[in-house]
Design an enzyme around this catalytic site. Structure first.
Site, mmCIF file in Angstrom:
data_model
loop_
_atom_site.group_PDB
_atom_site.id
_atom_site.type_symbol
_atom_site.label_atom_id
_atom_site.label_comp_id
_atom_site.label_asym_id
_atom_site.label_seq_id
_atom_site.Cartn_x
_atom_site.Cartn_y
_atom_site.Cartn_z
ATOM 1 N N TYR A 102 -1.700 2.772 -2.344
ATOM 2 C CA TYR A 102 -2.127 4.256 -2.463
ATOM 3 C C TYR A 102 -2.761 4.576 -3.897
ATOM 4 O O TYR A 102 -3.047 5.772 -4.279
ATOM 5 C CB TYR A 102 -0.810 5.118 -2.530
ATOM 6 C CG TYR A 102 0.226 4.550 -1.565
ATOM 7 C CD1 TYR A 102 0.158 4.787 -0.188
ATOM 8 C CD2 TYR A 102 1.628 4.199 -1.939
ATOM 9 C CE1 TYR A 102 1.101 4.538 0.830
ATOM 10 C CE2 TYR A 102 2.622 4.064 -0.932
ATOM 11 C CZ TYR A 102 2.311 4.056 0.363
ATOM 12 O OH TYR A 102 3.086 3.720 1.239
ATOM 13 N N GLY B 234 14.458 11.109 -1.194
ATOM 14 C CA GLY B 234 14.495 9.597 -1.250
ATOM 15 C C GLY B 234 14.106 9.308 -2.719
ATOM 16 O O GLY B 234 14.567 9.056 -3.717
ATOM 17 N N CYS C 40 -3.261 -13.307 -5.648
ATOM 18 C CA CYS C 40 -4.653 -13.673 -5.626
ATOM 19 C C CYS C 40 -5.321 -12.536 -4.715
ATOM 20 O O CYS C 40 -5.649 -12.839 -3.544
ATOM 21 C CB CYS C 40 -4.690 -14.897 -4.668
ATOM 22 S SG CYS C 40 -4.622 -16.215 -5.794
ATOM 23 N N GLU C 41 -5.472 -11.458 -5.368
ATOM 24 C CA GLU C 41 -6.250 -10.217 -4.751
ATOM 25 C C GLU C 41 -6.777 -9.410 -5.790
ATOM 26 O O GLU C 41 -6.096 -9.360 -6.784
ATOM 27 C CB GLU C 41 -5.252 -9.153 -4.188
ATOM 28 C CG GLU C 41 -4.440 -9.737 -3.054
ATOM 29 C CD GLU C 41 -4.937 -9.276 -1.728
ATOM 30 O OE1 GLU C 41 -5.845 -8.716 -1.614
ATOM 31 O OE2 GLU C 41 -4.641 -10.076 -0.797
HETATM 32 N N1 LLP Z 1 12.818 11.992 5.727
HETATM 33 C C1 LLP Z 1 11.728 11.481 6.491
HETATM 34 C C2 LLP Z 1 11.802 11.653 7.935
HETATM 35 C C3 LLP Z 1 10.934 10.760 5.902
HETATM 36 O O1 LLP Z 1 9.779 10.277 6.750
HETATM 37 C C4 LLP Z 1 10.568 10.415 4.495
HETATM 38 C C5 LLP Z 1 9.714 9.592 3.880
HETATM 39 C C6 LLP Z 1 11.706 11.070 3.699
HETATM 40 C C7 LLP Z 1 12.730 11.809 4.150
HETATM 41 C C8 LLP Z 1 11.676 10.721 2.225
HETATM 42 O O2 LLP Z 1 10.804 11.411 1.590
HETATM 43 P P1 LLP Z 1 10.839 11.444 0.032
HETATM 44 O O3 LLP Z 1 11.986 12.398 -0.476
HETATM 45 O O4 LLP Z 1 11.173 10.207 -0.646
HETATM 46 O O5 LLP Z 1 9.555 11.837 -0.567
HETATM 47 N N2 LLP Z 1 5.927 4.536 0.788
HETATM 48 C C9 LLP Z 1 5.375 6.110 0.515
HETATM 49 C C10 LLP Z 1 6.195 7.231 0.943
HETATM 50 C C11 LLP Z 1 6.475 7.235 2.405
HETATM 51 C C12 LLP Z 1 7.490 8.160 2.788
HETATM 52 C C13 LLP Z 1 7.900 8.159 4.133
HETATM 53 N N3 LLP Z 1 8.799 9.203 4.636
HETATM 54 C C14 LLP Z 1 5.185 5.939 -1.005
HETATM 55 O O6 LLP Z 1 5.540 5.010 -1.629
HETATM 56 O O7 LLP Z 1 4.827 6.830 -1.565
#
Ligand code: LLP
Length: 430
Positions: free
Chosen positions: A333, A291, A360-361
């Site tokens: 994070y 992603g 407002c934080e």
């Molecule tokens: N597949 C599964 C089952 C996942 O849970 C995730 C991410 C991905 C693929 C994609 O991972 P990537 O390639 O994006 O690393 N909100 C957090 C990230 C949460 C990721 C959750 N799962 C942030 O902003 O860092």
């Protein structure tokens, strides 16, 4: 500030995709997400080619949770990628984009009855089944509709990887998936015998996000292949597909040293080949679900600078017209970002400032103590690498409308998500 993708400097001014950022800010107002379509497509191709997903058998599924407007679904489809969705909303978006349902993996640790029903009705390719409750629901709904469903089991492989460290444990303390060490996976495999409508075709694991080390992925490959072998021996089920979860970590600031996607893909494929040979099983189809590494560096956010508060000998707060509502990652994070001023990009002066959001934080700070050129109110600030988990995690806190998203490509700009209006903000209120 590192320049990503098609970012270029002309006459002290930053452009993306051949379009001036100043022009974009004037035309579409701020805050504004700008996405670099060429870089997205390049990132997709890099995965597809290096993971042998073009003519080979493997698959690359974009993780829609990172950023999933309808427009993104179309790019993903055109680039020959599959799609990972985690909710009815993401699935519905894909449906509206006419994304081929057979190329969808439906994730989630608590899919509701309605979501499962929708997935089965739409004909999604694979459900990534997380728990016994879901397994039961899929069987029941398929029975009612006289359908069958291909599934993967999500497995907690006992590897937990974070950005800078990773641990191998018999980890069962996770809300996701069937654990290996407490017998859950065996029980789930046993239960399959009762079900007539469910075909187990693969197994899935996701060990974490924003990971820079190769080693945890290679360990995961070994563990998953060994699980596939055991399932064949003990349950006589062929695991034809192994899904290794999210992709590699990305560059946000100078502290991040991501691996090359090509190295990552090649190493994973090599290990999978070696291990399957060593343990004597046929190499399954491999799936990867990036992603962040598809969209993070391809997205930037433009803001207008408002108040500049200089607290002598303490700190200079530079406030922008967005903040944690369009990018919650810094406050959630402590995520780091880089920034600059799009109309003074070559200015070498560097003043220590803190970029604050307008919510407002006290914690609504986008970047703490960064170096910035001489600025004045009205300047357009850019934060880079905001493409992943920015728009998708945005909120209406303080009743701030969602920002617009514009795609730039080859000198042209196209609005892909409108700015929310105040009336739209109140649309749900009765
Ligand atoms: N597949 C599964 C089952 C996942 O849970 C995730 C991410 C991905 C693929 C994609 O991972 P990537 O390639 O994006 O690393 N909100 C957090 C990230 C949460 C990721 C959750 N799962 C942030 O902003 O860092």
């Amino acid at each position: 500030m590192k320049l990503h993708g098609t970012m270029k400097i002309y006459n002290n001014e930053l452009s993306i995709g051949g379009v001036s950022c100043l022009k974009l800010a004037k035309e579409y107002k701020t805050p504004l997400y700008v996405i670099d379509e060429e870089l997205i497509r390049q990132n997709c191709r890099e995965y597809i080619e290096n993971f042998d997903a073009k003519n080979g058998q493997n698959k690359v599924a974009y993780a829609g949770k990172a950023f999933l407007p309808i427009y993104m679904c179309k790019i993903i489809e055109e680039e020959g990628m599959c799609l990972d969705v985690v909710s009815g909303g993401e699935l519905y978006t894909a449906h509206k984009a006419n994304f081929p349902m057979k190329n969808i993996l439906f994730h989630g640790n608590n899919k509701t009855f309605e979501e499962i029903e929708m997935g089965i009705e739409f004909g999604v390719g694979r459900f990534v089944v997380d728990n016994f409750y879901e397994l039961d629901l899929i069987e029941k709904i398929c029975d009612e509709k006289n359908k069958t469903q291909d599934i993967y089991f999500r497995i907690t492989p006992g590897i937990e990887a974070h950005t800078h460290d990773y641990i191998k444990t018999g980890q069962i303390d996770s809300k996701f998936g069937f654990a290996l060490t407490n017998g859950d996976l065996e029980r789930a495999l046993e239960k399959l015998k009762e079900y007539k409508r469910i075909n187990l075709v693969g197994i899935h694991a996701h060990i974490g996000s924003q990971i820079f080390d190769l080693e945890p992925y290679l360990d995961t490959v070994d563990i998953m292949l060994n699980i596939a072998k055991n399932i064949k021996e003990q349950n006589n089920i062929d695991i034809k597909e192994i899904d290794l979860g999210g992709g590699v970590g990305v560059y946000y600031t100078k502290e991040d040293h991501p691996m090359e996607v090509s190295d990552f893909c090649r190493s994973v494929l090599k290990r999978a080949e070696e291990t399957s040979k060593n343990i004597g099983i046929k190499l399954p189809i491999l799936i990867i679900e990036p992603g962040r590494s598809i969209i993070a560096n391809a997205g930037s956010t433009l803001y207008t600078i408002g108040s500049i508060k200089d607290i002598k000998d303490v700190r200079v707060y530079v406030s922008v017209d967005g903040g944690m509502t369009d990018n919650v990652r810094p406050s959630l994070y402590h995520a780091g970002y880089e920034c600059s001023i799009v109309n003074k990009i070559n200015d070498k002066t560097s003043n220590k400032v803190t970029i604050a959001g307008k919510c407002c934080e006290s914690g609504d700070i986008l970047i703490t103590d960064t170096g910035l050129m001489n600025i004045e109110s009205g300047d357009i600030l850019i934060t880079t690498s905001t493409g992943a988990y920015g728009y998708s995690m945005s909120s209406n806190y303080n009743k701030i409308p969602k920002a617009a998203v514009v795609s730039v490509f080859n000198g042209e700009d196209k609005l892909i998500c409108k700015r929310q209006t105040y009336d739209q903000l109140l649309q749900l209120e009765i």
